[in-house]
Design an enzyme around this catalytic site. Structure first.
Site, PDB file in Angstrom:
ATOM      1  N   ASP A  41       0.867  -1.173   0.000  1.00  0.00           N
ATOM      2  CA  ASP A  41       0.000   0.000   0.000  1.00  0.00           C
ATOM      3  C   ASP A  41       0.907   1.228   0.000  1.00  0.00           C
ATOM      4  O   ASP A  41       2.090   1.141   0.352  1.00  0.00           O
ATOM      5  CB  ASP A  41      -0.905  -0.029   1.237  1.00  0.00           C
ATOM      6  CG  ASP A  41      -1.787   1.196   1.348  1.00  0.00           C
ATOM      7  OD1 ASP A  41      -2.363   1.605   0.328  1.00  0.00           O
ATOM      8  OD2 ASP A  41      -1.891   1.751   2.462  1.00  0.00           O
TER       9      ASP A  41
ATOM     10  N   ASP B  40      -0.029   5.123   0.937  1.00  0.00           N
ATOM     11  CA  ASP B  40      -0.165   6.145   1.981  1.00  0.00           C
ATOM     12  C   ASP B  40      -0.037   5.545   3.378  1.00  0.00           C
ATOM     13  O   ASP B  40      -0.729   4.579   3.721  1.00  0.00           O
ATOM     14  CB  ASP B  40      -1.515   6.847   1.862  1.00  0.00           C
ATOM     15  CG  ASP B  40      -1.670   7.591   0.549  1.00  0.00           C
ATOM     16  OD1 ASP B  40      -0.674   7.692  -0.186  1.00  0.00           O
ATOM     17  OD2 ASP B  40      -2.785   8.062   0.255  1.00  0.00           O
TER      18      ASP B  40
ATOM     19  N   ASP C  76      -1.601  -0.326   6.093  1.00  0.00           N
ATOM     20  CA  ASP C  76      -1.893   0.307   7.388  1.00  0.00           C
ATOM     21  C   ASP C  76      -3.378   0.333   7.704  1.00  0.00           C
ATOM     22  O   ASP C  76      -3.759   0.648   8.826  1.00  0.00           O
ATOM     23  CB  ASP C  76      -1.396   1.755   7.381  1.00  0.00           C
ATOM     24  CG  ASP C  76      -2.238   2.630   6.459  1.00  0.00           C
ATOM     25  OD1 ASP C  76      -3.013   3.464   6.960  1.00  0.00           O
ATOM     26  OD2 ASP C  76      -2.144   2.468   5.239  1.00  0.00           O
TER      27      ASP C  76
END
Length: 229
Positions: A7, A9, A181
Site C-alpha cells: 500500500d 499512503d 496500514d
C-alpha cells in the site's frame, strides 16, 4: 515467482499522496484556496473518524467532482515536476529497506494504491518498483477527466487486481507478501500468504491480533534523493 505488494499512503510514504500535491495543484491554478481547505478537512476527518466504506465513498465522490475537467497530461506533468519537492522527503526508510530486500530475494515489487495512477506511477518509477496498481479516472477525447472512474483501486478491487496480476506473471500469492496500514485493505492482506500490518489503524490492529499477523512500525521518513546518493 513471488511478489511483495505495498500500500502507499502511511505504508511507503508518511502522509496522503493526493493531499501532498495540494500546493503544486494550487500554484498551477487547478485548485482554489477554498478547495484545498475543504479537501484537507475531508482527509483529517477521514483519518480521525475511521476508514469505513461509506466515508471512503463520500471522499471518492468529492474528489471526482473536484478534478472533473482537469487535463490528465497537465496533472501528470505537475506530479513529475514536483515529485522531489512533495513526496520524496516523506518516504519511510523502513519501506525502502523492505523494497530492496524483496528485490534482492528476486520478488516482484508492486505498489497497490487507491491514489490516482498519475501520482502512483511516477512515484513507483522513483522507487524502482516493478508494477503499479492504482485508481484510473475516465478521460474524455479532449484529455480531460469526466468525473467518473474506469477502475477504483480500493478494498476488494485491490485484491482482484492482485489476483489478475498474479495470473499474468505466474505469481504464487501464497508465497507472497502484502503490507498495509488500513483495515480497508483486509482483502489485499488476505490475498497473500504473508500479510504484514504497518502503522495500523485501530481496527486493523485488532484484526492483526486476532489473526496473529506480523505488525511493523515505520517511523523514519527520509529523502529518497539522499538515500540514493
Amino acid at each position: 515467482m513471488e511478489a511483495a505488494f505495498f500500500d502507499l499512503d502511511k505504508t511507503v510514504i508518511a502522509k496522503s499522496s493526493v493531499l501532498a500535491f495540494g500546493r503544486p495543484f494550487y500554484r498551477e491554478g487547478l485548485l482554489s484556496r477554498r478547495a484545498i481547505v475543504k479537501s484537507a478537512y475531508a482527509q483529517v476527518i477521514f483519518m480521525l473518524v475511521g476508514a469505513d466504506e461509506s466515508k471512503v465513498e463520500k471522499l471518492r465522490v468529492a474528489m471526482l467532482q473536484l478534478i472533473r475537467g482537469w487535463n490528465q497530461y497537465h496533472v501528470a506533468e505537475i506530479v513529475r515536476e514536483t515529485m522531489n519537492e512533495v513526496v520524496t522527503p516523506i518516504i519511510f526508510k523502513e519501506a525502502l529497506d523492505l523494497i530492496a530486500e524483496h528485490h534482492a530475494a528476486g520478488r516482484l515489487v508492486v505498489i497497490v494504491s487507491s491514489a490516482p495512477e498519475e501520482v502512483v506511477w511516477p512515484l513507483g518509477e522513483h522507487l524502482g518498483v516493478d508494477e503499479v496498481i492504482a485508481t484510473r479516472a475516465e478521460v474524455g477525447d479532449d484529455g480531460a477527466y469526466t468525473g467518473e472512474l474506469a477502475f477504483y483501486s480500493f478494498g476488494p478491487h485491490k485484491a482482484e487486481a492482485m489476483r489478475a496480476l498474479a495470473r499474468e506473471h505466474g505469481i504464487d500469492l501464497d508465497a507472497s507478501y502484502a503490507y498495509s496500514d488500513s483495515v480497508t485493505d483486509e482483502p489485499m492482506l488476505r490475498a497473500v500468504g504473508h500479510p504484514v500490518v504497518v502503522n495500523p489503524d485501530r481496527d486493523l490492529a485488532r484484526l492483526a491480533r486476532a489473526e496473529d499477523w506480523e505488525v511493523r512500525n515505520f517511523a523514519k521518513p527520509v529523502r529518497l534523493r539522499d538515500r540514493m546518493g
